[in-house]
Design a protein around this motif. Structure first.
Motif, PDB file in Angstrom:
ATOM      1  N   ALA A 172       0.893  -1.154   0.000  1.00 38.90           N
ATOM      2  CA  ALA A 172       0.000   0.000   0.000  1.00 38.90           C
ATOM      3  C   ALA A 172       0.929   1.202   0.000  1.00 38.90           C
ATOM      4  O   ALA A 172       1.867   1.276   0.792  1.00 38.90           O
ATOM      5  CB  ALA A 172      -0.891  -0.003   1.233  1.00 38.90           C
ATOM      6  N   ILE A 184      -4.139   2.300   6.190  1.00 40.54           N
ATOM      7  CA  ILE A 184      -4.739   1.627   5.029  1.00 40.54           C
ATOM      8  C   ILE A 184      -6.264   1.711   5.089  1.00 40.54           C
ATOM      9  O   ILE A 184      -6.917   1.991   4.079  1.00 40.54           O
ATOM     10  CB  ILE A 184      -4.252   0.168   4.919  1.00 40.54           C
ATOM     11  N   ALA A 185      -6.845   1.515   6.276  1.00 42.35           N
ATOM     12  CA  ALA A 185      -8.306   1.618   6.420  1.00 42.35           C
ATOM     13  C   ALA A 185      -8.769   3.030   6.068  1.00 42.35           C
ATOM     14  O   ALA A 185      -9.778   3.204   5.366  1.00 42.35           O
ATOM     15  CB  ALA A 185      -8.728   1.241   7.835  1.00 42.35           C
ATOM     16  N   ASP A 211      -8.497   3.466   2.326  1.00 46.92           N
ATOM     17  CA  ASP A 211      -9.578   2.710   1.681  1.00 46.92           C
ATOM     18  C   ASP A 211     -10.890   3.496   1.730  1.00 46.92           C
ATOM     19  O   ASP A 211     -11.656   3.506   0.762  1.00 46.92           O
ATOM     20  CB  ASP A 211      -9.763   1.351   2.338  1.00 46.92           C
ATOM     21  N   ASP A 238      -2.106  -0.520   9.480  1.00 47.44           N
ATOM     22  CA  ASP A 238      -3.458  -1.021   9.240  1.00 47.44           C
ATOM     23  C   ASP A 238      -4.494   0.097   9.315  1.00 47.44           C
ATOM     24  O   ASP A 238      -5.428   0.153   8.512  1.00 47.44           O
ATOM     25  CB  ASP A 238      -3.802  -2.128  10.232  1.00 47.44           C
ATOM     26  N   ARG A 275      -6.590  -6.516   5.799  1.00 48.10           N
ATOM     27  CA  ARG A 275      -6.353  -5.081   6.037  1.00 48.10           C
ATOM     28  C   ARG A 275      -7.371  -4.232   5.292  1.00 48.10           C
ATOM     29  O   ARG A 275      -7.872  -4.602   4.258  1.00 48.10           O
ATOM     30  CB  ARG A 275      -4.968  -4.676   5.505  1.00 48.10           C
ATOM     31  N   GLY A 276      -7.595  -3.059   5.831  1.00 48.84           N
ATOM     32  CA  GLY A 276      -8.424  -2.084   5.128  1.00 48.84           C
ATOM     33  C   GLY A 276      -9.905  -2.329   5.258  1.00 48.84           C
ATOM     34  O   GLY A 276     -10.368  -3.046   6.142  1.00 48.84           O
ATOM     35  N   ARG A 309      -3.016   0.512  -4.131  1.00 51.24           N
ATOM     36  CA  ARG A 309      -3.427  -0.582  -3.245  1.00 51.24           C
ATOM     37  C   ARG A 309      -3.198  -1.890  -3.976  1.00 51.24           C
ATOM     38  O   ARG A 309      -3.850  -2.166  -4.983  1.00 51.24           O
ATOM     39  CB  ARG A 309      -4.899  -0.416  -2.890  1.00 51.24           C
TER      40      ARG A 309
END
Length: 116
Positions: free
Chosen positions: A33, A99-100, A103, A96, A58-59, A50
């Motif tokens: 990512a 990334i979330a 996203d 994490d 993840r995400g 991504r």
């Protein structure tokens, strides 16, 4: 000194938010990512790349692997574009959580390419 690929020469700033540990998976696929800011023909763009494994938890569920244009800035706003990219990529010490958050932004972003 090695040279950058032509496609990366316009990158003003980039950060790998998370990537596969090559020591643990030296022969396996490389997942990542990444956030980067680049110089476009008429301004500056912030991209979220991504490339997570299909079974990676993840995400945000349902977000596809792709390149997402998160934000665009005019030629007069170079510093603001870089600052925004840095803030997005470093919003939390936890990769994490970053990334979330990326996203969630990707949901309203322009998706440019998908995983093949």
């Amino acid at each position: 000194m090695h040279s950058l690929p032509e496609s990366k020469k316009n990158h003003l700033w980039r950060k790998l938010v998370w990537h596969t540990d090559t020591d643990l998976h030296p022969l396996g696929p490389f997942h990542l990512a990444e956030v980067y800011c680049c110089d476009e023909s008429n301004g500056y763009a912030i991209w979220y790349v991504r490339r997570l494994a299909k079974d990676d938890a993840r995400g945000v569920a349902g977000v596809e692997n792709a390149d997402y244009l998160l934000q665009y800035f005019s030629k007069n706003h170079r510093d603001a574009a870089i600052e925004r990219a840095v803030m997005l990529a470093n919003a939390d010490p936890s990769a994490d959580k970053v990334i979330a958050a990326l996203d969630r932004l990707a949901g309203g972003a322009q998706k440019v390419s998908a995983d093949r």
